[in-house]
Design an enzyme around this catalytic site. Structure first.
Site, PDB file in Angstrom:
ATOM      1  N   HIS A  73      31.118  41.577  37.415  1.00  0.00           N
ATOM      2  CA  HIS A  73      31.646  42.922  37.710  1.00  0.00           C
ATOM      3  C   HIS A  73      31.223  43.913  36.615  1.00  0.00           C
ATOM      4  O   HIS A  73      30.840  45.042  36.913  1.00  0.00           O
ATOM      5  CB  HIS A  73      33.183  42.904  37.739  1.00  0.00           C
ATOM      6  CG  HIS A  73      33.795  42.098  38.842  1.00  0.00           C
ATOM      7  ND1 HIS A  73      34.702  41.089  38.610  1.00  0.00           N
ATOM      8  CD2 HIS A  73      33.662  42.166  40.194  1.00  0.00           C
ATOM      9  CE1 HIS A  73      35.100  40.574  39.761  1.00  0.00           C
ATOM     10  NE2 HIS A  73      34.477  41.195  40.744  1.00  0.00           N
TER      11      HIS A  73
ATOM     12  N   LYS B 126      47.804  38.933  49.807  1.00  0.00           N
ATOM     13  CA  LYS B 126      47.283  37.944  48.853  1.00  0.00           C
ATOM     14  C   LYS B 126      48.264  37.776  47.712  1.00  0.00           C
ATOM     15  O   LYS B 126      48.915  38.729  47.305  1.00  0.00           O
ATOM     16  CB  LYS B 126      45.960  38.429  48.275  1.00  0.00           C
ATOM     17  CG  LYS B 126      44.737  38.041  49.073  1.00  0.00           C
ATOM     18  CD  LYS B 126      43.495  38.323  48.231  1.00  0.00           C
ATOM     19  CE  LYS B 126      42.206  38.133  49.004  1.00  0.00           C
ATOM     20  NZ  LYS B 126      41.047  38.579  48.235  1.00  0.00           N
TER      21      LYS B 126
ATOM     22  N   ARG C   8      25.385  39.461  44.752  1.00  0.00           N
ATOM     23  CA  ARG C   8      24.923  38.359  43.905  1.00  0.00           C
ATOM     24  C   ARG C   8      23.814  37.578  44.575  1.00  0.00           C
ATOM     25  O   ARG C   8      22.892  37.086  43.940  1.00  0.00           O
ATOM     26  CB  ARG C   8      26.078  37.395  43.600  1.00  0.00           C
ATOM     27  CG  ARG C   8      27.106  37.934  42.662  1.00  0.00           C
ATOM     28  CD  ARG C   8      28.344  37.101  42.691  1.00  0.00           C
ATOM     29  NE  ARG C   8      28.924  37.116  44.030  1.00  0.00           N
ATOM     30  CZ  ARG C   8      30.127  36.666  44.334  1.00  0.00           C
ATOM     31  NH1 ARG C   8      30.874  36.142  43.394  1.00  0.00           N
ATOM     32  NH2 ARG C   8      30.573  36.725  45.561  1.00  0.00           N
TER      33      ARG C   8
ATOM     34  N   SER D 142      35.361  35.474  40.681  1.00  0.00           N
ATOM     35  CA  SER D 142      36.743  35.464  40.174  1.00  0.00           C
ATOM     36  C   SER D 142      37.452  34.194  40.615  1.00  0.00           C
ATOM     37  O   SER D 142      38.231  33.608  39.851  1.00  0.00           O
ATOM     38  CB  SER D 142      37.512  36.675  40.699  1.00  0.00           C
ATOM     39  OG  SER D 142      36.938  37.855  40.241  1.00  0.00           O
TER      40      SER D 142
HETATM   41  O1  PNS Z   1      36.777  42.041  45.267  1.00  0.00           O
HETATM   42  P1  PNS Z   1      36.857  41.933  46.766  1.00  0.00           P
HETATM   43  O2  PNS Z   1      38.073  41.131  47.163  1.00  0.00           O
HETATM   44  O3  PNS Z   1      35.585  41.417  47.369  1.00  0.00           O
HETATM   45  O4  PNS Z   1      37.071  43.437  47.316  1.00  0.00           O
HETATM   46  C1  PNS Z   1      37.245  43.684  48.701  1.00  0.00           C
HETATM   47  C2  PNS Z   1      37.644  45.158  48.933  1.00  0.00           C
HETATM   48  C3  PNS Z   1      38.835  45.522  48.071  1.00  0.00           C
HETATM   49  C4  PNS Z   1      36.493  46.058  48.564  1.00  0.00           C
HETATM   50  C5  PNS Z   1      37.971  45.323  50.432  1.00  0.00           C
HETATM   51  O5  PNS Z   1      38.845  44.330  50.839  1.00  0.00           O
HETATM   52  C6  PNS Z   1      38.585  46.680  50.747  1.00  0.00           C
HETATM   53  O6  PNS Z   1      37.924  47.696  50.703  1.00  0.00           O
HETATM   54  N1  PNS Z   1      39.896  46.688  51.048  1.00  0.00           N
HETATM   55  C7  PNS Z   1      40.659  47.889  51.277  1.00  0.00           C
HETATM   56  C8  PNS Z   1      41.018  48.018  52.761  1.00  0.00           C
HETATM   57  C9  PNS Z   1      39.890  48.620  53.530  1.00  0.00           C
HETATM   58  O7  PNS Z   1      39.400  49.697  53.255  1.00  0.00           O
HETATM   59  N2  PNS Z   1      39.436  47.854  54.549  1.00  0.00           N
HETATM   60  C10 PNS Z   1      38.340  48.245  55.383  1.00  0.00           C
HETATM   61  C11 PNS Z   1      37.035  47.856  54.726  1.00  0.00           C
HETATM   62  S1  PNS Z   1      35.784  47.961  55.900  1.00  0.00           S
END
Ligand code: PNS
Length: 173
Positions: free
Chosen positions: A17, A41, A95, A133
């Site tokens: 990150h 979660k 990645r 993570s």
């Molecule tokens: O670190 P991660 O868990 O891969 O991050 C995922 C994240 C937070 C980017 C994604 O789950 C997100 O944007 N969640 C917020 C809800 C949202 O906007 N959902 C629609 C995405 S298309």
């Protein structure tokens, strides 16, 4: 001023990150690391601990860039957080090819929800391509050492949280 948001769970922030953040600061003036509060979660670090570890980790790992980084919790849609923060770009890291499918879907969906907002991808450095993570959480849960995977202050924090939750790791002699 070009402002981007770098959303994620960051449970915990890793050097992968940090690498993506460093690259994004080569393109954007300000990057807001947006930490998702996801009621579905159960994270290892609560949102306040994730925000605190990102702040300390970025200060340690990117001391010359840290003043252009903000760290905020958010809940709900990433595009709404973008609008609130005045960000027109979403930063995500890739990645490996295996990340691509889900990221592509998310980028298209976000663009559909907010056509004025674009997702910009940065390739994570090869040496961090294996890092995640979830693997870091697993390592510390079983008493392994995450040094070199996360900034030092983050390693100390996750190790103490894991020890408090799991108790002392059992080692096979
Ligand atoms: O670190 P991660 O868990 O891969 O991050 C995922 C994240 C937070 C980017 C994604 O789950 C997100 O944007 N969640 C917020 C809800 C949202 O906007 N959902 C629609 C995405 S298309």
């Amino acid at each position: 001023m070009r402002v981007a948001i770098y959303p994620g769970s960051f449970d915990p922030i890793t050097f992968g990150h940090v690498d993506v953040l460093r690259r994004s600061l080569g393109v954007f003036d300000r990057v807001v690391v947006a930490v998702l509060v996801n009621p579905k979660k159960a994270p290892m670090l609560d949102v306040d601990a994730r925000v605190a570890t990102i702040i300390s980790g970025v200060r340690e790992a990117l001391p010359d860039l840290a003043d252009r980084v903000d760290v905020r919790p958010f809940s709900g849609l990433t595009v709404d957080a973008c609008r609130e923060l005045g960000a027109r770009y979403i930063v995500r890291g890739l990645r490996a090819v295996s990340d691509f499918e889900a990221e592509l879907q998310m980028a298209h969906m976000n663009h559909r929800l907010a056509p004025g907002i674009d997702t910009v991808f940065f390739m994570t450095a090869l040496e961090y391509g294996y890092l995640s993570s979830s693997l870091v959480r697993e390592i510390v849960r079983f008493g392994g050492d995450p040094a070199g995977m996360v900034p030092p202050s983050v390693a100390a924090r996750v190790a103490s949280v894991a020890a408090a939750v799991e108790g002392a790791p059992v080692r096979v002699r």
